[in-house]
Design a protein around this motif. Structure first.
Motif, short mmCIF file in Angstrom:
data_model
loop_
_atom_site.label_atom_id
_atom_site.label_comp_id
_atom_site.label_asym_id
_atom_site.label_seq_id
_atom_site.Cartn_x
_atom_site.Cartn_y
_atom_site.Cartn_z
N SER A 179 6.55 -6.02 5.41
CA SER A 179 5.75 -4.86 5.81
C SER A 179 5.90 -4.65 7.31
O SER A 179 5.69 -5.56 8.11
CB SER A 179 4.28 -5.10 5.46
OG SER A 179 3.52 -3.99 5.84
N ARG A 234 0.83 -1.19 0.00
CA ARG A 234 0.00 0.00 0.00
C ARG A 234 0.87 1.25 0.00
O ARG A 234 1.97 1.24 0.52
CB ARG A 234 -0.88 0.03 1.25
CG ARG A 234 -2.14 -0.77 1.13
CD ARG A 234 -2.97 -0.76 2.38
NE ARG A 234 -2.80 0.44 3.19
CZ ARG A 234 -3.62 0.81 4.13
NH1 ARG A 234 -4.65 0.08 4.42
NH2 ARG A 234 -3.41 1.90 4.83
N ASP A 265 3.17 2.78 3.22
CA ASP A 265 3.50 1.80 4.27
C ASP A 265 4.99 1.80 4.55
O ASP A 265 5.80 2.08 3.66
CB ASP A 265 3.09 0.38 3.85
CG ASP A 265 1.59 0.16 3.92
OD1 ASP A 265 0.87 1.07 4.36
OD2 ASP A 265 1.15 -0.94 3.54
N LYS A 266 5.37 1.50 5.79
CA LYS A 266 6.78 1.34 6.14
C LYS A 266 7.14 -0.11 5.90
O LYS A 266 6.45 -1.02 6.36
CB LYS A 266 7.04 1.74 7.58
CG LYS A 266 6.88 3.22 7.80
CD LYS A 266 7.34 3.64 9.16
CE LYS A 266 7.15 5.15 9.27
NZ LYS A 266 7.67 5.68 10.48
N ILE A 267 8.24 -0.31 5.16
CA ILE A 267 8.66 -1.66 4.81
C ILE A 267 10.15 -1.85 5.08
O ILE A 267 10.89 -0.87 5.23
CB ILE A 267 8.36 -1.98 3.32
CG1 ILE A 267 9.06 -0.97 2.40
CG2 ILE A 267 6.87 -2.00 3.05
CD1 ILE A 267 8.96 -1.28 0.93
N ARG A 294 1.46 -0.26 8.67
CA ARG A 294 0.49 0.26 7.72
C ARG A 294 0.41 1.77 7.85
O ARG A 294 0.57 2.33 8.93
CB ARG A 294 -0.90 -0.33 7.98
CG ARG A 294 -0.98 -1.83 7.77
CD ARG A 294 -0.87 -2.17 6.36
NE ARG A 294 -2.14 -2.67 5.86
CZ ARG A 294 -2.27 -3.09 4.64
NH1 ARG A 294 -1.25 -3.08 3.81
NH2 ARG A 294 -3.41 -3.52 4.22
#
Length: 186
Positions: free
Chosen positions: A46, A1, A4-6, A49
């Motif tokens: 991920s 998305r 988002d922090k990944i 969110r």
């Protein structure tokens, strides 16, 4: 998305240098876009969110457009997303100041037809064009068009009597202050 922090696992490498003199320099092109390394990912995890309103709005717009049969062309023309379109023709339909001007004029004329003042039309147009700037990820052409429209509106309603040429020069100066590499993006 979106947003988002990944966490990414993979390898980075410098873009290749130009192999033939006086031809396209991919490394220089990427440097203009503030890309110094290429990343080849092996694993994506991920972490968190995103709940940012800006990204939620953008996701809502994308989801709405995805219901249309010609979604890839709508995304290309309205948002500047060319990921689903043939790269050979995508540059022909690149977002430019035309879309910004069209959006602003539609808003001004619509509000005028609803018997609102022209000044309110310009205020609402500036708000919507700034929103459009963020939705399209601020490409230089849209940034220049939005700044030019904003400065022209301010000039018109504050009676500064600044010439169009000076507004153009001020727009270019502000654009280059935001990102000096935009000098390469004509």
């Amino acid at each position: 998305r979106l947003g988002d922090k990944i966490s990414l696992t993979g390898n980075t490498k410098k873009p290749r240098e130009r192999s033939v003199p006086n031809t396209f320099d991919y490394r220089h092109y990427l440097r203009i876009k503030h890309i110094n390394y290429l990343f080849e990912g092996e694993k994506i995890v991920s972490l968190k969110r995103n709940n940012n309103v800006y990204y939620m709005l953008k996701k809502t717009i994308y989801n709405y457009i995805n219901h249309f049969k010609s979604k890839s062309y709508i995304k290309m023309l309205l948002i500047g997303d060319t990921s689903e379109v043939n790269k050979k023709i995508s540059h022909l339909f690149a977002i430019s100041g035309t879309q910004v001007t069209l959006l602003a004029e539609i808003i001004i004329k619509s509000l005028k037809n609803m018997r609102c003042s022209e000044k309110l039309g310009y205020i609402m147009s500036n708000i919507f064009t700034f929103c459009y700037l963020f939705i399209t990820n601020s490409p230089p052409a849209v940034l220049r068009a939005v700044l030019s429209f904003l400065l022209s509106s301010i000039n018109k309603y504050n009676y500064f009597y600044i010439s169009s040429v000076n507004i153009f020069l001020l727009t270019q100066a502000i654009t280059l202050l935001i990102n000096p590499f935009y000098i390469y993006d004509l």
